[in-house]
Design a protein around this motif. Sequence first.
Motif, PDB file in Angstrom:
ATOM      1  N   LYS A   1     -50.826 -47.330 -31.603  1.00 37.81           N
ATOM      2  CA  LYS A   1     -49.596 -46.583 -31.942  1.00 37.81           C
ATOM      3  C   LYS A   1     -49.824 -45.444 -32.857  1.00 37.81           C
ATOM      4  O   LYS A   1     -49.052 -44.368 -32.568  1.00 37.81           O
ATOM      5  CB  LYS A   1     -48.726 -47.583 -32.885  1.00 37.81           C
ATOM      6  CG  LYS A   1     -48.552 -48.745 -32.203  1.00 37.81           C
ATOM      7  CD  LYS A   1     -47.456 -48.788 -31.234  1.00 37.81           C
ATOM      8  CE  LYS A   1     -47.087 -49.968 -30.772  1.00 37.81           C
ATOM      9  NZ  LYS A   1     -46.346 -49.882 -29.418  1.00 37.81           N
ATOM     10  N   VAL A   2     -50.936 -45.490 -33.510  1.00 37.61           N
ATOM     11  CA  VAL A   2     -51.246 -44.037 -34.479  1.00 37.61           C
ATOM     12  C   VAL A   2     -51.761 -43.128 -33.503  1.00 37.61           C
ATOM     13  O   VAL A   2     -51.298 -41.900 -33.709  1.00 37.61           O
ATOM     14  CB  VAL A   2     -52.184 -44.452 -35.395  1.00 37.61           C
ATOM     15  CG1 VAL A   2     -52.524 -43.354 -36.374  1.00 37.61           C
ATOM     16  CG2 VAL A   2     -51.665 -45.471 -36.637  1.00 37.61           C
ATOM     17  N   ALA A   3     -52.422 -43.112 -32.758  1.00 35.35           N
ATOM     18  CA  ALA A   3     -53.248 -42.206 -32.004  1.00 35.35           C
ATOM     19  C   ALA A   3     -52.624 -42.361 -30.454  1.00 35.35           C
ATOM     20  O   ALA A   3     -53.411 -43.313 -29.893  1.00 35.35           O
ATOM     21  CB  ALA A   3     -54.864 -42.099 -31.892  1.00 35.35           C
ATOM     22  N   GLY A   4     -51.901 -41.781 -29.914  1.00 36.60           N
ATOM     23  CA  GLY A   4     -51.357 -41.765 -28.510  1.00 36.60           C
ATOM     24  C   GLY A   4     -52.473 -41.719 -27.569  1.00 36.60           C
ATOM     25  O   GLY A   4     -52.447 -42.212 -26.512  1.00 36.60           O
ATOM     26  N   ALA A   5     -53.464 -40.917 -27.732  1.00 38.94           N
ATOM     27  CA  ALA A   5     -54.552 -40.368 -26.631  1.00 38.94           C
ATOM     28  C   ALA A   5     -55.758 -41.839 -26.421  1.00 38.94           C
ATOM     29  O   ALA A   5     -56.231 -42.024 -25.582  1.00 38.94           O
ATOM     30  CB  ALA A   5     -55.302 -39.404 -27.349  1.00 38.94           C
ATOM     31  N   LEU A   6     -55.429 -42.767 -27.787  1.00 39.97           N
ATOM     32  CA  LEU A   6     -56.449 -43.875 -27.619  1.00 39.97           C
ATOM     33  C   LEU A   6     -55.546 -44.902 -26.971  1.00 39.97           C
ATOM     34  O   LEU A   6     -55.952 -46.272 -27.374  1.00 39.97           O
ATOM     35  CB  LEU A   6     -56.758 -44.210 -28.849  1.00 39.97           C
ATOM     36  CG  LEU A   6     -57.638 -42.823 -29.713  1.00 39.97           C
ATOM     37  CD1 LEU A   6     -58.000 -43.246 -31.109  1.00 39.97           C
ATOM     38  CD2 LEU A   6     -58.893 -42.419 -28.799  1.00 39.97           C
ATOM     39  N   ASN A   7     -54.372 -45.021 -26.646  1.00 38.41           N
ATOM     40  CA  ASN A   7     -53.468 -45.980 -26.351  1.00 38.41           C
ATOM     41  C   ASN A   7     -53.764 -46.632 -24.811  1.00 38.41           C
ATOM     42  O   ASN A   7     -53.513 -45.854 -23.933  1.00 38.41           O
ATOM     43  CB  ASN A   7     -51.815 -45.569 -26.532  1.00 38.41           C
ATOM     44  CG  ASN A   7     -51.179 -46.877 -26.394  1.00 38.41           C
ATOM     45  OD1 ASN A   7     -51.667 -47.961 -26.126  1.00 38.41           O
ATOM     46  ND2 ASN A   7     -49.834 -46.582 -26.516  1.00 38.41           N
ATOM     47  N   GLY A   8     -54.218 -47.870 -24.745  1.00 41.86           N
ATOM     48  CA  GLY A   8     -54.484 -48.013 -23.481  1.00 41.86           C
ATOM     49  C   GLY A   8     -53.484 -49.143 -22.807  1.00 41.86           C
ATOM     50  O   GLY A   8     -53.434 -49.606 -21.933  1.00 41.86           O
ATOM     51  N   GLY A   9     -52.264 -49.314 -23.705  1.00 44.18           N
ATOM     52  CA  GLY A   9     -51.167 -50.289 -23.354  1.00 44.18           C
ATOM     53  C   GLY A   9     -51.217 -51.371 -24.360  1.00 44.18           C
ATOM     54  O   GLY A   9     -52.182 -51.629 -24.671  1.00 44.18           O
ATOM     55  N   GLY A  10     -50.347 -52.232 -24.344  1.00 48.29           N
ATOM     56  CA  GLY A  10     -50.086 -53.321 -25.203  1.00 48.29           C
ATOM     57  C   GLY A  10     -51.135 -54.305 -25.173  1.00 48.29           C
ATOM     58  O   GLY A  10     -52.001 -54.759 -25.905  1.00 48.29           O
ATOM     59  N   MET A  11     -51.077 -54.797 -23.563  1.00 51.12           N
ATOM     60  CA  MET A  11     -52.223 -55.693 -23.349  1.00 51.12           C
ATOM     61  C   MET A  11     -53.656 -55.466 -23.635  1.00 51.12           C
ATOM     62  O   MET A  11     -54.423 -56.248 -24.146  1.00 51.12           O
ATOM     63  CB  MET A  11     -51.720 -56.433 -21.953  1.00 51.12           C
ATOM     64  CG  MET A  11     -52.730 -57.910 -21.714  1.00 51.12           C
ATOM     65  SD  MET A  11     -52.482 -58.992 -22.682  1.00 51.12           S
ATOM     66  CE  MET A  11     -50.833 -59.704 -21.818  1.00 51.12           C
ATOM     67  N   MET A  12     -53.831 -54.573 -23.124  1.00 52.57           N
ATOM     68  CA  MET A  12     -55.254 -53.962 -23.176  1.00 52.57           C
ATOM     69  C   MET A  12     -55.688 -53.678 -24.626  1.00 52.57           C
ATOM     70  O   MET A  12     -56.875 -53.991 -24.977  1.00 52.57           O
ATOM     71  CB  MET A  12     -55.298 -52.583 -22.440  1.00 52.57           C
ATOM     72  CG  MET A  12     -56.879 -52.240 -22.295  1.00 52.57           C
ATOM     73  SD  MET A  12     -56.861 -50.622 -21.250  1.00 52.57           S
ATOM     74  CE  MET A  12     -58.478 -50.257 -21.370  1.00 52.57           C
ATOM     75  N   ASN A  13     -54.837 -53.097 -25.430  1.00 50.60           N
ATOM     76  CA  ASN A  13     -55.038 -53.039 -27.036  1.00 50.60           C
ATOM     77  C   ASN A  13     -55.329 -54.427 -27.623  1.00 50.60           C
ATOM     78  O   ASN A  13     -56.306 -54.553 -28.337  1.00 50.60           O
ATOM     79  CB  ASN A  13     -54.054 -51.877 -27.358  1.00 50.60           C
ATOM     80  CG  ASN A  13     -54.004 -50.801 -27.164  1.00 50.60           C
ATOM     81  OD1 ASN A  13     -54.651 -50.170 -26.667  1.00 50.60           O
ATOM     82  ND2 ASN A  13     -52.762 -50.129 -27.498  1.00 50.60           N
ATOM     83  N   THR A  14     -54.703 -55.357 -27.183  1.00 53.93           N
ATOM     84  CA  THR A  14     -54.842 -56.425 -27.870  1.00 53.93           C
ATOM     85  C   THR A  14     -55.838 -57.274 -27.440  1.00 53.93           C
ATOM     86  O   THR A  14     -56.814 -57.838 -28.342  1.00 53.93           O
ATOM     87  CB  THR A  14     -53.495 -57.455 -27.511  1.00 53.93           C
ATOM     88  OG1 THR A  14     -52.295 -56.645 -27.973  1.00 53.93           O
ATOM     89  CG2 THR A  14     -53.629 -58.924 -28.188  1.00 53.93           C
TER      90      THR A  14
ATOM     91  N   ILE B   1     -59.351 -44.606 -24.318  1.00 54.56           N
ATOM     92  CA  ILE B   1     -59.690 -43.199 -23.853  1.00 54.56           C
ATOM     93  C   ILE B   1     -60.354 -43.220 -22.553  1.00 54.56           C
ATOM     94  O   ILE B   1     -59.923 -42.640 -21.589  1.00 54.56           O
ATOM     95  CB  ILE B   1     -61.224 -43.022 -24.549  1.00 54.56           C
ATOM     96  CG1 ILE B   1     -60.437 -42.450 -26.119  1.00 54.56           C
ATOM     97  CG2 ILE B   1     -61.819 -41.655 -24.092  1.00 54.56           C
ATOM     98  CD1 ILE B   1     -61.808 -42.205 -27.207  1.00 54.56           C
ATOM     99  N   ILE B   2     -60.866 -44.361 -21.994  1.00 50.44           N
ATOM    100  CA  ILE B   2     -61.466 -44.893 -20.768  1.00 50.44           C
ATOM    101  C   ILE B   2     -60.441 -44.867 -19.718  1.00 50.44           C
ATOM    102  O   ILE B   2     -60.381 -44.142 -18.832  1.00 50.44           O
ATOM    103  CB  ILE B   2     -62.360 -45.950 -20.508  1.00 50.44           C
ATOM    104  CG1 ILE B   2     -63.638 -45.562 -21.353  1.00 50.44           C
ATOM    105  CG2 ILE B   2     -62.652 -46.254 -19.251  1.00 50.44           C
ATOM    106  CD1 ILE B   2     -64.561 -46.751 -21.699  1.00 50.44           C
ATOM    107  N   LYS B   3     -59.126 -45.605 -19.996  1.00 50.48           N
ATOM    108  CA  LYS B   3     -58.139 -45.716 -19.222  1.00 50.48           C
ATOM    109  C   LYS B   3     -57.181 -44.499 -19.238  1.00 50.48           C
ATOM    110  O   LYS B   3     -56.855 -44.289 -18.095  1.00 50.48           O
ATOM    111  CB  LYS B   3     -57.205 -46.821 -19.603  1.00 50.48           C
ATOM    112  CG  LYS B   3     -55.758 -46.802 -18.943  1.00 50.48           C
ATOM    113  CD  LYS B   3     -54.732 -47.922 -19.448  1.00 50.48           C
ATOM    114  CE  LYS B   3     -53.840 -48.022 -18.389  1.00 50.48           C
ATOM    115  NZ  LYS B   3     -52.653 -49.077 -19.193  1.00 50.48           N
ATOM    116  N   ASN B   4     -57.282 -43.524 -20.093  1.00 55.39           N
ATOM    117  CA  ASN B   4     -56.386 -42.317 -19.796  1.00 55.39           C
ATOM    118  C   ASN B   4     -57.348 -41.427 -19.244  1.00 55.39           C
ATOM    119  O   ASN B   4     -56.650 -40.667 -18.333  1.00 55.39           O
ATOM    120  CB  ASN B   4     -56.166 -41.873 -21.353  1.00 55.39           C
ATOM    121  CG  ASN B   4     -55.044 -42.586 -22.005  1.00 55.39           C
ATOM    122  OD1 ASN B   4     -54.344 -43.200 -21.437  1.00 55.39           O
ATOM    123  ND2 ASN B   4     -55.209 -42.432 -23.312  1.00 55.39           N
ATOM    124  N   MET B   5     -58.847 -41.411 -19.304  1.00 53.94           N
ATOM    125  CA  MET B   5     -59.394 -40.491 -18.504  1.00 53.94           C
ATOM    126  C   MET B   5     -59.359 -40.755 -16.972  1.00 53.94           C
ATOM    127  O   MET B   5     -59.355 -40.126 -15.953  1.00 53.94           O
ATOM    128  CB  MET B   5     -61.046 -40.519 -18.664  1.00 53.94           C
ATOM    129  CG  MET B   5     -61.158 -39.858 -20.134  1.00 53.94           C
ATOM    130  SD  MET B   5     -62.722 -39.873 -20.989  1.00 53.94           S
ATOM    131  CE  MET B   5     -63.944 -39.717 -19.460  1.00 53.94           C
TER     132      MET B   5
END
Length: 103
Positions: free
Chosen positions: A23-36, A95-99
């Motif tokens: 939530k804080v850093a959008g570039a590090l957001n992989g999505g809700g399930m992946m983050n959890t 990061i990996i997902k966004n790349m």
Amino acid sequence: MEMILGLLIPALSGAAGGNIIGKVAGALNGGGMMNTVLGAVGGLGAGSILGSLGMDATGGAEAAEAVSNFDIGTLVSGIAGGGAGGAALGGIGGIIKNMMSKG
């Protein structure tokens, strides 16, 4: 029962850490399930990794003992370590997902 709590504390704090960094850093957001999920795994692994580096992080057995003895310092250490590990692994996954989605 204490052993289950000893595993739940770093897993839940890691899941929270993974979602907070997303939530804080959008570039590090992989999505809700992946983050959890990655946050929970990172939270569980943080105690082992930090312990092997010589830092006083709380792992499963130590957290279980802290719960049964109501040792606040050890519990806070477990929560902080789990949150940091969850944020780290969740951020790496984001990061990996966004790349991969850009390339």
